[in-house]
Design a protein around this motif. Structure first.
Motif, short mmCIF file in Angstrom:
data_model
loop_
_atom_site.label_atom_id
_atom_site.label_comp_id
_atom_site.label_asym_id
_atom_site.label_seq_id
_atom_site.Cartn_x
_atom_site.Cartn_y
_atom_site.Cartn_z
N GLU A 158 -4.18 10.01 6.85
CA GLU A 158 -4.34 9.12 5.72
C GLU A 158 -2.93 8.86 5.35
O GLU A 158 -2.64 7.70 4.79
CB GLU A 158 -5.03 9.71 4.68
N GLN A 159 -1.95 9.85 5.33
CA GLN A 159 -0.40 9.41 4.89
C GLN A 159 0.11 8.67 5.99
O GLN A 159 0.74 7.62 5.57
CB GLN A 159 0.20 10.54 4.74
N ALA A 160 -0.14 8.80 7.35
CA ALA A 160 0.39 8.07 8.50
C ALA A 160 0.09 6.63 8.42
O ALA A 160 0.69 5.49 8.29
CB ALA A 160 0.19 8.53 9.74
N ALA A 161 -1.28 6.37 7.68
CA ALA A 161 -1.96 4.96 7.39
C ALA A 161 -1.02 4.21 6.37
O ALA A 161 -1.38 3.11 6.26
CB ALA A 161 -3.25 5.15 7.52
N LEU A 162 -0.48 4.89 5.43
CA LEU A 162 0.35 4.11 4.50
C LEU A 162 1.36 3.28 5.13
O LEU A 162 1.61 2.12 4.45
CB LEU A 162 1.06 5.01 3.52
N LEU A 163 1.85 3.40 6.39
CA LEU A 163 2.80 2.61 6.97
C LEU A 163 1.94 1.46 7.79
O LEU A 163 1.58 1.82 8.88
CB LEU A 163 3.95 3.40 7.98
N LEU A 164 1.97 0.33 7.35
CA LEU A 164 1.44 -0.73 7.98
C LEU A 164 2.11 -1.34 9.09
O LEU A 164 3.33 -1.54 9.01
CB LEU A 164 1.02 -1.80 6.72
N THR A 165 1.62 -1.54 10.15
CA THR A 165 2.35 -2.26 11.31
C THR A 165 1.76 -3.42 11.99
O THR A 165 0.56 -3.46 12.23
CB THR A 165 2.28 -1.18 12.54
N GLU A 166 2.51 -4.47 12.22
CA GLU A 166 2.03 -5.69 12.55
C GLU A 166 3.36 -6.32 13.73
O GLU A 166 4.41 -5.93 13.29
CB GLU A 166 1.49 -6.76 11.64
N ALA A 167 2.78 -7.13 14.55
CA ALA A 167 3.69 -7.42 15.56
C ALA A 167 4.62 -9.03 14.89
O ALA A 167 5.48 -9.43 15.29
CB ALA A 167 3.32 -7.74 16.92
N THR A 168 3.83 -9.61 14.02
CA THR A 168 4.14 -10.77 13.50
C THR A 168 4.38 -11.02 12.21
O THR A 168 3.47 -10.21 11.25
CB THR A 168 3.04 -11.98 13.91
N PRO A 169 4.94 -11.64 11.44
CA PRO A 169 5.32 -11.74 9.98
C PRO A 169 4.20 -12.21 9.29
O PRO A 169 3.85 -11.65 8.34
CB PRO A 169 6.54 -12.96 9.96
N ALA A 170 3.36 -13.36 9.88
CA ALA A 170 2.24 -13.89 9.33
C ALA A 170 1.18 -12.74 9.01
O ALA A 170 0.63 -12.57 7.85
CB ALA A 170 1.75 -14.73 10.16
N ALA A 171 0.75 -11.93 10.16
CA ALA A 171 -0.24 -10.93 9.85
C ALA A 171 0.40 -9.71 9.04
O ALA A 171 -0.38 -9.24 8.00
CB ALA A 171 -0.40 -10.26 11.23
#
Length: 196
Positions: A158-171
């Protein structure tokens, strides 16, 4: 979401896609009327994103320690430039001025800033979104290492999930706009519920 703090390199990096992503992130932020808060430099990805935000008519606020004003070539054309005494004051002011945090590709300074606000979130000191802009897989190794930390039970999923990750700025910006904090922190779960 009125402002986002962007951590990024004082170098442009080895690949053109990093600069392209900086400009794309600037475009997404300006189109959503989100101001930029960043380290105040006029070089590398720092300068690229600030210049693009300004070119598109957005607001860019820089925060830079006096000792780095010359080394990082402080950007004198910003909407606002705060000159502070040291790195601690810089990071605190950037956090205070921001509604969220994005780490673009960068070096040790970028990672240090990212993990400080990530730690603050884990401890429940803020509930602002934090994201990795994983341009061209730049952060794949870090994401894998985070999974290793979870597997070794030094961090809850749950703590790791606090870091959102996406490959594109829009997402990533879209996830920030719809972000709902869950107010989970290191100390709130009852004894015995730390790990699955």
């Amino acid at each position: 979401m009125h402002s986002i703090c962007v951590y990024c390199g004082s170098s442009a990096g080895a690949a053109p896609l990093y600069a392209q992503a900086a400009r794309a992130l600037a475009s997404e932020m300006v189109s959503d009327n989100i101001a930029l808060v960043y380290g105040g430099g006029n070089v590398g990805l720092m300068g690229i994103i600030a210049d693009e935000v300004l070119r598109l008519g957005g607001e860019a606020t820089g925060v830079i320690p006096r000792a780095l004003l010359d080394k990082e070539v402080g950007h004198l054309g910003l909407t606002r430039l705060h000159i502070v005494k040291d790195m601690h004051e810089r990071k605190a002011m950037m956090a205070d001025l921001s509604d969220g945090f994005i780490a673009m590709p960068g070096g040790i300074g970028t990672l240090e800033e990212l993990f400080e606000v990530f730690t603050w979130s884990q401890l429940g000191l803020h509930d602002k979104p934090i994201g990795l802009l994983n341009v061209g897989g730049f952060y794949d190794g870090l994401i894998s290492f985070m999974q290793h930390i979870v597997a070794e039970r030094f961090l809850r999923p749950e703590q790791a999930a606090l870091l959102l990750t996406e490959a594109t700025p829009a997402a990533l910006v879209e996830r920030f706009k719809s972000y709902q904090p869950d107010h989970l922190n290191k100390w709130t779960l009852p004894a015995g519920s730390i790990y699955p």
